[in-house]
Structures are given as structure tokens and as C-alpha cells.
Design an enzyme around this catalytic site. Structure first.
Site, PDB file in Angstrom:
ATOM      1  N   THR A  32       0.845  -1.202   0.000  1.00 41.63           N
ATOM      2  CA  THR A  32       0.000   0.000   0.000  1.00 41.63           C
ATOM      3  C   THR A  32       0.878   1.250   0.000  1.00 41.63           C
ATOM      4  O   THR A  32       0.489   2.282  -0.568  1.00 41.63           O
ATOM      5  CB  THR A  32      -0.937   0.030   1.222  1.00 41.63           C
ATOM      6  N   PHE A  39      -6.788  -5.155  -0.934  1.00 40.12           N
ATOM      7  CA  PHE A  39      -8.026  -5.685  -1.515  1.00 40.12           C
ATOM      8  C   PHE A  39      -9.250  -5.274  -0.713  1.00 40.12           C
ATOM      9  O   PHE A  39     -10.303  -4.976  -1.261  1.00 40.12           O
ATOM     10  CB  PHE A  39      -7.929  -7.211  -1.589  1.00 40.12           C
ATOM     11  N   ARG A  40      -9.109  -5.255   0.626  1.00 40.05           N
ATOM     12  CA  ARG A  40     -10.260  -5.004   1.492  1.00 40.05           C
ATOM     13  C   ARG A  40     -10.407  -3.538   1.931  1.00 40.05           C
ATOM     14  O   ARG A  40     -11.305  -3.209   2.689  1.00 40.05           O
ATOM     15  CB  ARG A  40     -10.185  -5.905   2.737  1.00 40.05           C
ATOM     16  N   ILE A 107       0.863 -10.361  -5.159  1.00 42.15           N
ATOM     17  CA  ILE A 107       1.002 -10.847  -6.539  1.00 42.15           C
ATOM     18  C   ILE A 107       1.657  -9.803  -7.435  1.00 42.15           C
ATOM     19  O   ILE A 107       1.701  -9.974  -8.649  1.00 42.15           O
ATOM     20  CB  ILE A 107      -0.370 -11.222  -7.128  1.00 42.15           C
ATOM     21  N   ASP A 108       2.188  -8.721  -6.850  1.00 47.15           N
ATOM     22  CA  ASP A 108       2.614  -7.567  -7.641  1.00 47.15           C
ATOM     23  C   ASP A 108       4.059  -7.622  -8.140  1.00 47.15           C
ATOM     24  O   ASP A 108       4.481  -6.766  -8.914  1.00 47.15           O
ATOM     25  CB  ASP A 108       2.402  -6.266  -6.858  1.00 47.15           C
ATOM     26  N   HIS A 125       0.104 -16.751  -3.538  1.00 48.91           N
ATOM     27  CA  HIS A 125      -1.061 -16.434  -4.363  1.00 48.91           C
ATOM     28  C   HIS A 125      -0.690 -16.158  -5.812  1.00 48.91           C
ATOM     29  O   HIS A 125      -1.486 -15.586  -6.560  1.00 48.91           O
ATOM     30  CB  HIS A 125      -1.819 -15.246  -3.766  1.00 48.91           C
ATOM     31  N   CYS A 136      -0.642 -26.477 -20.366  1.00 51.05           N
ATOM     32  CA  CYS A 136       0.758 -26.922 -20.392  1.00 51.05           C
ATOM     33  C   CYS A 136       1.648 -26.176 -19.403  1.00 51.05           C
ATOM     34  O   CYS A 136       2.801 -26.574 -19.193  1.00 51.05           O
ATOM     35  CB  CYS A 136       1.330 -26.789 -21.802  1.00 51.05           C
ATOM     36  N   SER A 199       0.251  -7.734   6.984  1.00 47.84           N
ATOM     37  CA  SER A 199      -0.798  -8.721   6.737  1.00 47.84           C
ATOM     38  C   SER A 199      -1.836  -8.680   7.848  1.00 47.84           C
ATOM     39  O   SER A 199      -1.498  -8.617   9.030  1.00 47.84           O
ATOM     40  CB  SER A 199      -0.211 -10.141   6.654  1.00 47.84           C
ATOM     41  N   SER A 200      -3.104  -8.746   7.465  1.00 40.98           N
ATOM     42  CA  SER A 200      -4.189  -8.787   8.441  1.00 40.98           C
ATOM     43  C   SER A 200      -4.324 -10.162   9.071  1.00 40.98           C
ATOM     44  O   SER A 200      -5.045 -10.331  10.058  1.00 40.98           O
ATOM     45  CB  SER A 200      -5.508  -8.391   7.773  1.00 40.98           C
TER      46      SER A 200
END
Length: 251
Positions: A32, A39-40, A107-108, A125, A136, A199-200
Site C-alpha cells: 500500500t 483488496f479489502r 502478486i505484484d 497467491h 501446459c 498482513s491482516s
């Protein structure tokens, strides 16, 4: 910086200095500060649409088209994101030899951009900076996928086998990746200090790793702006911005 925050950072420095193996664990909060919203978070662009499940993506061409449209729209919004002080600090800790790898829910790709090698980042993730074929497993770069998508509004098929291409992330309903999960479990079991940043700790199974480390006898540190479900069992909790805590670790 308050006196209490300075004291907590000094304690964290001592804990890292005295640790044999540090397991790093990062969530959305570390990014952030790079300009990528959680996301939240209220008003987050991620919350404007109902997520497209993995099964829906697999079985519907229209769903795949919409998923890629959203993907490229989000990429355009955060194209200029760069590693934060937190990313740089974790890269420094890995370079020091105290942290074998970083387990991340993100995922960035910003951990890799901060200087870490691909094998020093355990991505639970997946990774949104490239695409993979669901048949494949072949890797495809996003520039080519985007070029094809912009040409006619449809994502291309795999150039290797003709299968379905998907961003290399884990979608709702998709199985967690076996190899990263195995590596994360091994690092968790071998560490004597588990360091959580941003992380939450509410998304499972990823959030189970800090608790497992604590059960195995490791000390647990949580640095997060807001409280987490594991604060009560952690050895050190710092509720502050990631950059303000970790800037002292940047080489």
C-alpha cells in the site's frame, strides 16, 4: 517517531540480530505504501466487481474476456508502483543472510523488483506480472497478451499448445500452488523468528504459517497498521506504517 515506537524498533533489531533463521511474511500492507491498495480497503478498485471464480474463468469465454479487461485496467492504474521501504528492507535482510526467503501473499512482483531473485520469493497467491497456460503451464509475457487483446478485444490462446491463458495468480476456487506451499511450510518449520509485515492474517491457508511457527517454538513479530487475530500470542507487535518501522533495515 514516538519514544515507544523507537523502543519497539530497537527491540525488533535485537530480535533479528539474535535470530538464526528469520522467515519473512508479507501481505498487502507492504505494497500500500507503493500505491497499490489493499483488496479489502474501503473504496478499493478491487471491490468494485464480484470476483470471477476459477471455474467460471475456465468454462466461460466471456468471463475470461472480462477478467483480462479488469486485469489490464488495474495494471494501467498501478503501472508506476515501485518497491517501498518495506520491500527494500526485506531485500536487505535476505542479502544479509538472515532471511533465506520471503513468503508473500502479494502478486505484484515488487519483492523481485526490490532486488530479490525469483527463488528468494515464495508466492502463495501467484504472480500477476505474467500469464500461464492452464493446460501446459507455459509462461507468456503480458505485453504480448495485451497486444493481442487490444487488437480484437479477446485474450489469445497459448502459443505452445492452444490452451487457455490466465494471469499467473491464484483465483477464488483455484487450488493453492503445491511447491510454494511446501517451501513456505519448510521455512516456517526451520525458523526461530517469524516476521510478519503488512498482513491482516485473516486469509487462509496463508495466515496459518505464523501460528505454525509460534507452535514450533519460534518467536513471532507482527508489524501491521491494524490489529490482527494473532496479536495476543505474538512476542512483539508494532502497530505502525511499514516504512516507518523498516527503514532502519535498508542497506
Amino acid at each position: 517517531m514516538t519514544e515507544s515506537l523507537a523502543a519497539s524498533i530497537a527491540t525488533l533489531q535485537d530480535m533479528i540480530q539474535g535470530a538464526r533463521v528469520v522467515a519473512g511474511f508479507t501481505g498487502a500492507g507492504i505494497s500500500t505504501e507503493s500505491g497499490i491498495p489493499d483488496f479489502r480497503s474501503p473504496g478499493s478498485p478491487w471491490m468494485r466487481h464480484k470476483p470471477i471464480s476459477f471455474e467460471h474463468f475456465r468454462h466461460s469465454a466471456e468471463a475470461r474476456r472480462e477478467a483480462w479487461r479488469r486485469k489490464f485496467a488495474m495494471d494501467d492504474l498501478y503501472r508506476d508502483a515501485r518497491p517501498s521501504q518495506g520491500h527494500l528492507a526485506f531485500a536487505s535482510l535476505v542479502a544479509s543472510g538472515r532471511m533465506p526467503a520471503v513468503i508473500t501473499q502479494n502478486i505484484d512482483g515488487l519483492h523481485q523488483e526490490s532486488g530479490l531473485a525469483a527463488d528468494q520469493v515464495i508466492e502463495l497467491h501467484g504472480n500477476g506480472t505474467y500469464a500461464k497456460c492452464l493446460s501446459c503451464g507455459g509462461r507468456h509475457e503480458l505485453d504480448w497478451v495485451r497486444q493481442c487483446f487490444d487488437a480484437d478485444g479477446w485474450p489469445p490462446d497459448c502459443r505452445i499448445c492452444g490452451g487457455i491463458l490466465k494471469a499467473a495468480t491464484i483465483s477464488f476456487g483455484q487450488a493453492m500452488p503445491e511447491e510454494p506451499m511446501r517451501r513456505a511450510q519448510n521455512l516456517t518449520a526451520s525458523c526461530d523468528l517469524f516476521l510478519v509485515a503488512g498482513s491482516s492474517l485473516v486469509v487462509y491457508p496463508a495466515a496459518a504459517f505464523p501460528a505454525l511457527a509460534k507452535e514450533n517454538g519460534a518467536r513471532l513479530v507482527i508489524v501491521n497498521r491494524d490489529p490482527t487475530p494473532l496479536d495476543d500470542v505474538a512476542d512483539l507487535v508494532i502497530h505502525a506504517e511499514i516504512g516507518s518501522v523498516f527503514s532502519v533495515f535498508v542497506l
